[in-house]
Design an enzyme around this catalytic site. Structure first.
Site, short mmCIF file in Angstrom:
data_model
loop_
_atom_site.label_atom_id
_atom_site.label_comp_id
_atom_site.label_asym_id
_atom_site.label_seq_id
_atom_site.Cartn_x
_atom_site.Cartn_y
_atom_site.Cartn_z
N LYS A 235 0.84 -1.20 0.00
CA LYS A 235 0.00 0.00 0.00
C LYS A 235 0.87 1.25 0.00
CE LYS A 235 -1.76 2.66 3.08
NZ LYS A 235 -1.66 3.96 2.38
N GLU B 147 10.17 0.50 10.34
CA GLU B 147 11.12 1.60 10.13
C GLU B 147 10.37 2.88 10.47
OE1 GLU B 147 14.20 1.20 9.33
OE2 GLU B 147 14.45 -0.50 7.97
N CYS C 271 13.43 10.48 7.37
CA CYS C 271 13.40 9.92 8.73
C CYS C 271 14.77 10.02 9.39
CB CYS C 271 12.95 8.48 8.67
SG CYS C 271 13.83 7.54 7.43
N GLU D 50 10.13 14.95 16.01
CA GLU D 50 10.49 14.95 14.60
C GLU D 50 9.65 15.99 13.86
OE1 GLU D 50 9.32 11.41 12.42
OE2 GLU D 50 11.30 11.38 11.49
#
Ligand code: NAD
Ligand code: MN
Length: 480
Positions: free
Chosen positions: A183, A257, A291, A388
């Site tokens: 997906k 991840e 990331c 983040e």
């Protein structure tokens, strides 16, 4: 300072042919989905590119059934060397159609063509080449005497590197003999659908790769499906945790991840000009939608002013704007939601007492944009130091001693990556050893290679992608 002006140099978009609507790719064919259709926009212009039908739970069920049939009847029993030939074919087709993929990626995602052309697409092809080579050599990968495929892999990916994340997921799964239901992210489904065309062009047997566009609900249907043997997820830590909860207690294998908040550590003996290039590359590559971005700059106190002055000079030369322009360094923010998040965290940083700096820079009227931003006077407790941002926003902290640098770098709930800038090799080795981060770059940043395992510590996730370690995540009876 002399300012150099450039004439616009836009890449032509005529090479891509975007249909008014798209379906799913199931069992080797494009079919309509029965979920609510959604639009994908070009974030640089807000132009609606196309409408994509979303996969409902029933559609996902059909995709998983197709993947199961393909695994049992064709892909599982196939000679590994023949699987390898398909992977080589896909890699070559990606190279042949590289420009098309690069332009489409920049249109749908907003990233500069310089990056989609020179990084995303070549690395995606490299991933297929690398894994094609492993397909018939798994017995020699040092992963145990009899590594076997798991079966059907359900894979969910984010929007920051749409094609590259697909390659990170699909290439190792296929090379190890698994079949796939993938997906893509809801804001960037288009290169995954173009990849489906590549699968047809490569004559890949139907059902080996299935693409099911949609949002979080579709993702949930994929990862929670009872006939999926392996779940691989890349995305936010929050969603990653909910997936870990959903998969707990099942027989599924899981790799995650997740997010990061990397420290980029600059010692006073580092070559400052090179370090500045590395800082820029670390945080402004892909608009900071990375990331493993070097979003926390830790700079030794005695060179702080020199580094910041030089950094600001360099940032002043970055070109923000049209992603298709070959001169563009920083493209568009991927979505209105992401832009709102970046704004909220940045405003909060200022409210907490950090000092915001942005270069004079003209942003386009339409689309989603955020200028390159540096926060100084940041303290470790500030949200911009802990959370983040996933945008072009750098937080600067200082340190005095190597021990303090390590302590500050590790003072994070994340542990995906880190950077070290110093002239001393012995210091690099010593510091790298002490950093709780999956990847540590020394005197460089954001370098990727399919041979090199990538993954996190702590809330950045578990499992590795790439290299031999990445193969193990898709094999039964594999020892690392
Ligand atoms: P996100 O977690 O919101 O979405 C990622 C994907 O998960 C999308 O395809 C989304 O549709 C899907 N999804 C959402 N809810 C789901 C659910 N309940 N079940 C299953 N799937 C679901 O993340 P995002 O905002 O799109 O992406 C940014 C995040 O991804 C950042 O935190 C970033 O650090 C992380 N990321 C990590 C890596 C890595 O390798 N560690 C790489 C790229 C991005
Ligand atoms: Mn889009």
């Amino acid at each position: 300072m002399t300012v150099f002006e450039y004439a616009p140099a836009p890449e032509s978009r005529s090479i891509v042919d975007i249909a008014p609507s798209y379906g799913l790719f199931v069992d080797g064919e494009f079919v309509d989905g029965t979920g609510e259709p959604f639009k994908s926009v070009n974030p640089a212009t807000e132009e609606v590119l196309t409408e994509v039908s979303a996969a409902s739970e029933a559609d996902v069920d059909r995709a998983v059934a197709a993947a199961r049939r393909a695994f049992t009847r064709v892909w599982g029993p196939m000679r590994p060397a023949d699987r390898g030939k398909y992977l080589f074919r896909i890699a070559r087709l990606l190279q042949e159609r590289a420009r098309e993929f690069a332009v489409l990626e920049s249109l749908d995602n907003g990233k500069p063509i310089r990056e989609s052309r020179d990084v995303d697409v070549p690395l995606a092809a490299a991933h297929f080449f690398y894994h094609a080579g492993w397909a018939d050599k798994l017995d020699h990968a040092g992963l145990g005497p009899n590594p076997r495929p798991l079966g059907v892999a359900g894979q969910v990916i984010p929007w920051n590197f749409p094609l590259l994340m697909l390659a990170w997921k699909v290439a190792p799964a296929l090379a190890t003999g698994n079949t796939v239901v993938l997906k893509p992210a809801e804001t960037t489904p288009l290169t995954a659908l173009l990849f489906a065309e590549i699968c047809q062009q490569a004559d890949l047997p139907p059902g080996v790769v299935n693409i099911v566009p949609g949002a979080g609900d579709t993702g949930r249907s994929v990862v929670e499906h009872g006939d999926v043997d392996k779940v691989a997820f890349t995305g936010s830590t929050e969603v990653g945790k909910s997936i870990a909860r959903a998969v707990a207690g099942t027989r599924k294998k899981l790799t995650l991840e997740l997010g990061g908040k990397a420290a980029n550590i600059v010692f006073d003996d580092a070559p400052i000009d090179q370090a500045v290039e590395g800082i820029v590359q670390g945080i402004f590559f892909n608009q900071g939608h990375v990331c493993c971005a070097g979003s926390r700059l830790l700079v030794q106190e005695n060179v702080h002013d020199e580094v910041i002055a030089s950094l600001q000079r360099r940032i002043g030369t970055l070109r923000v704007g049209d992603p298709l322009d070959k001169n563009t360094d920083i493209g568009a923010i991927n979505s209105a939601e992401q832009l709102a998040r970046i704004r909220e965290l940045s405003d909060h940083g200022e409210a907490e007492g950090a000092r915001r700096w942005q270069p004079a820079c003209e942003l386009p009227q339409r689309g989603y944009w955020f200028p390159p931003t540096v926060f100084t006077d940041v303290s470790p407790a500030h949200r911009i130091a802990r959370e983040e941002v996933f945008g072009p926003v750098l937080s600067v902290l200082t340190f005095r001693t190597p021990d303090e640098a390590v302590a500050k770098a590790n003072n994070s709930t994340y542990g995906l990556s880190a950077g070290i800038w110093t002239e001393k090799g012995s210091r690099i080795l010593k510091i790298a050893d002490q950093l709780r981060a999956g990847v540590v770059w020394a005197n460089t940043f954001n370098k990727f290679d399919p041979t090199s395992p990538f993954g996190g510590y702590k809330q950045s996730g578990y499992g590795r992608e790439g290299g031999r370690h990445g193969l193990a995540a898709y094999l039964k009876g594999a020892e690392k």
